[in-house]
Write an enzyme that holds these catalytic residues in place. Sequence first.
Site, PDB file in Angstrom:
ATOM      1  N   GLU A   1       9.247  -4.389  13.003  1.00  0.00           N
ATOM      2  CA  GLU A   1       8.966  -3.149  12.271  1.00  0.00           C
ATOM      3  C   GLU A   1       7.699  -2.514  12.853  1.00  0.00           C
ATOM      4  O   GLU A   1       6.726  -3.221  13.111  1.00  0.00           O
ATOM      5  CB  GLU A   1       8.740  -3.516  10.796  1.00  0.00           C
ATOM      6  CG  GLU A   1       8.476  -2.346   9.886  1.00  0.00           C
ATOM      7  CD  GLU A   1       8.252  -2.785   8.439  1.00  0.00           C
ATOM      8  OE1 GLU A   1       7.467  -3.723   8.202  1.00  0.00           O
ATOM      9  OE2 GLU A   1       8.863  -2.176   7.550  1.00  0.00           O
TER      10      GLU A   1
ATOM     11  N   SER B   1       5.285  -6.964   3.388  1.00  0.00           N
ATOM     12  CA  SER B   1       5.869  -7.299   4.687  1.00  0.00           C
ATOM     13  C   SER B   1       6.621  -8.635   4.595  1.00  0.00           C
ATOM     14  O   SER B   1       6.354  -9.445   3.705  1.00  0.00           O
ATOM     15  CB  SER B   1       4.768  -7.346   5.738  1.00  0.00           C
ATOM     16  OG  SER B   1       3.735  -8.190   5.294  1.00  0.00           O
TER      17      SER B   1
ATOM     18  N   GLU C   1      -4.953  -3.752  -1.813  1.00  0.00           N
ATOM     19  CA  GLU C   1      -6.401  -3.491  -1.779  1.00  0.00           C
ATOM     20  C   GLU C   1      -6.734  -2.266  -0.923  1.00  0.00           C
ATOM     21  O   GLU C   1      -7.875  -1.848  -0.855  1.00  0.00           O
ATOM     22  CB  GLU C   1      -7.167  -4.737  -1.304  1.00  0.00           C
ATOM     23  CG  GLU C   1      -6.805  -5.268   0.083  1.00  0.00           C
ATOM     24  CD  GLU C   1      -5.583  -6.200   0.114  1.00  0.00           C
ATOM     25  OE1 GLU C   1      -4.576  -5.891  -0.563  1.00  0.00           O
ATOM     26  OE2 GLU C   1      -5.642  -7.204   0.834  1.00  0.00           O
ATOM     27  N   ARG C   2      -5.695  -1.689  -0.256  1.00  0.00           N
ATOM     28  CA  ARG C   2      -5.972  -0.531   0.608  1.00  0.00           C
ATOM     29  C   ARG C   2      -5.969   0.787  -0.157  1.00  0.00           C
ATOM     30  O   ARG C   2      -6.552   1.762   0.281  1.00  0.00           O
ATOM     31  CB  ARG C   2      -4.975  -0.493   1.764  1.00  0.00           C
ATOM     32  CG  ARG C   2      -5.362  -1.512   2.824  1.00  0.00           C
ATOM     33  CD  ARG C   2      -4.447  -1.478   3.995  1.00  0.00           C
ATOM     34  NE  ARG C   2      -3.346  -2.403   3.826  1.00  0.00           N
ATOM     35  CZ  ARG C   2      -2.361  -2.543   4.695  1.00  0.00           C
ATOM     36  NH1 ARG C   2      -2.319  -1.804   5.770  1.00  0.00           N
ATOM     37  NH2 ARG C   2      -1.403  -3.412   4.484  1.00  0.00           N
TER      38      ARG C   2
ATOM     39  N   PHE D   1       0.817  -1.221   0.000  1.00  0.00           N
ATOM     40  CA  PHE D   1       0.000   0.000   0.000  1.00  0.00           C
ATOM     41  C   PHE D   1       0.847   1.266   0.000  1.00  0.00           C
ATOM     42  O   PHE D   1       0.375   2.328  -0.412  1.00  0.00           O
ATOM     43  CB  PHE D   1      -0.941   0.012   1.226  1.00  0.00           C
ATOM     44  CG  PHE D   1      -0.286   0.510   2.494  1.00  0.00           C
ATOM     45  CD1 PHE D   1      -0.227   1.876   2.782  1.00  0.00           C
ATOM     46  CD2 PHE D   1       0.303  -0.367   3.398  1.00  0.00           C
ATOM     47  CE1 PHE D   1       0.393   2.342   3.927  1.00  0.00           C
ATOM     48  CE2 PHE D   1       0.930   0.094   4.544  1.00  0.00           C
ATOM     49  CZ  PHE D   1       0.979   1.445   4.814  1.00  0.00           C
TER      50      PHE D   1
ATOM     51  N   LYS E   1      -0.942  -6.900  -9.240  1.00  0.00           N
ATOM     52  CA  LYS E   1      -1.898  -7.094  -8.134  1.00  0.00           C
ATOM     53  C   LYS E   1      -1.510  -6.100  -7.046  1.00  0.00           C
ATOM     54  O   LYS E   1      -0.664  -6.355  -6.195  1.00  0.00           O
ATOM     55  CB  LYS E   1      -1.785  -8.536  -7.631  1.00  0.00           C
ATOM     56  CG  LYS E   1      -3.034  -9.126  -6.971  1.00  0.00           C
ATOM     57  CD  LYS E   1      -3.602  -8.341  -5.820  1.00  0.00           C
ATOM     58  CE  LYS E   1      -2.828  -8.470  -4.535  1.00  0.00           C
ATOM     59  NZ  LYS E   1      -3.270  -7.490  -3.504  1.00  0.00           N
TER      60      LYS E   1
ATOM     61  N   CYS F   1       9.489   1.917   3.597  1.00  0.00           N
ATOM     62  CA  CYS F   1      10.419   0.824   3.940  1.00  0.00           C
ATOM     63  C   CYS F   1      11.836   1.355   4.055  1.00  0.00           C
ATOM     64  O   CYS F   1      12.713   0.663   4.545  1.00  0.00           O
ATOM     65  CB  CYS F   1      10.356  -0.280   2.908  1.00  0.00           C
ATOM     66  SG  CYS F   1      11.064   0.231   1.363  1.00  0.00           S
TER      67      CYS F   1
END
Length: 497
Positions: free
Chosen positions: A383, A226, A176-177, A149, A173, A281
């Site tokens: 994290e 993640s 979805e957020r 996201f 892909k 990240c």
Amino acid sequence: MRNVGHFIGGKKIEGQSGRFGDFYNPSTGELQGKVALANVSELDQAVQNAKRAQKEWAHVNPQRRARIMFDFKALVEKNMDELALLLSSEHGKVIADSKGDIIRGLDVVEFACGIPQNQKGDHTLGAGPGVDVYSVRVPLGVVAAITPFNFPAMIPMWMFGVAIATGNAVILKPSERDPSVPIRLAELFIEAGAPAGLLNVINGDKEAVDAILQHPDIKAVSFVGSSDIAHYVYHEAAKYGKRAQCMGGAKNHGIIMPDANMDQAVKDIVGAAYGSAGERCMALPVVVPVGEGTAEKLLDKLMPAIEALKIGISTDPQADYGPVVTAAHKAKVTGMIDKAVEEGAKLLIDGRGFKLQGYENGFFMGPTLLDNVSTDMVTYKEEIFGPVLQIVRAKTFEEAIKLPSEHQYGNGVAIFTQSGRAAREFAAQVEVGMVGINVPIPVPVAYHSFGGWKRSAFGDINQYGMEGVRFYTKTKTITERWPESLTEDSAFIIPTF
Ligand code: NAD
């Protein structure tokens, strides 16, 4: 309400699975829309379109492939304001950061414009008597890009920019957020003249990811997200015989040497720790002052700089950062701060109770600063991915090298010093993939490549640059000779001359 479906065969289509996810406006906290979650047959429909398009695309000459990339870049630039607004409305980052997200992706598209040069093969003339050898890099076919996201424009472009320029078709892909920007990029790609079916966007969750991993016609998977999911995707991709590069989470350290230019270091750390609400990240969520008195010198300047940060809605041009992505993520970050306090960290600045006036339901968090953090704390090991900065004090330079080197993640690290000797030693010894020397966020430029070490990346080929070209292509090596008659040199088998 915005309903987001898929983008298959050059057009938007509605989801057929009957399953949907919710996405929000993080600044207001309101539900903003429903995103379709693809099933196996929708994924297969995208793959069949991609296969058809790729067959022809593989034979399009490289300069023509490059021209589409040039036109796409120009179109994205033309639509920058609209894209940045859309991105901010679903992610929550401020407009300047959304533009940065798009621009860093375009840097890779710009690299992809040089594909005629970068995909050229090697040729050896006269490897034996009358024998020539040449190697070419050919596309894999249909490849998949699964993205997180936090960079809904940059990371898709890292992947499809290079994959398509090298002659592949892509199934993207996205998260979805914040699903709208990837669909819009696919529309602009068609407008730039790309054939339908070359870039397909499938929205979805685990079901769509598993369908990708199991599909026999998808040859490679590029993943960013993640670490546990990255590891799962890497493992499953290998099981199904696919090439995979899977980037994961991070816990980047900023080392402050006693001789650092403290004003500059503080400015850099504050931007790198709290910018984009810490949801990067390559953020710097850990700072390591080295030697006696360095932490105090740092804190004298750091505390007021953090307290001066302005948190605002993503369209506020004065805001340093906006809300985090969802209420669930806010609860997770808040829980990590609770846990850090429980573990014995000293809470110097508490961002948990922050409310933005007029936007009380938004997913905002104030900046948090934790001191006396130690390596045995879960909140150091894991994290956090929010606007939280942890201070781990190191007595010596050696200890400062050990901290990031022994951490489970090894994405990025930065050292702030005025000593070239110390910086050189640090860069040579530290067990981390991307190192900044007086550079807080050392994301490599598009013609180098991006990749961390340890649990920050599974697989052995980095994202973008020439590493990207290698990831999305396979080598074919041709050894040839043209004797005057078929019987001449008939004993020739391998050139051992
Ligand atoms: P995430 O792992 O939740 O999601 C990433 C992708 O995996 C999404 O497309 C998601 O739909 C999919 N996914 C989620 N759960 C899944 C499951 N159980 N099975 C299969 N697929 C699944 O990550 P996120 O929260 O979207 O992004 C933040 C994370 O990404 C952070 O850990 C961050 O450090 C990392 N990240 C890493 C890099 C890098 O280059 N190393 C860059 C950006 C973000």
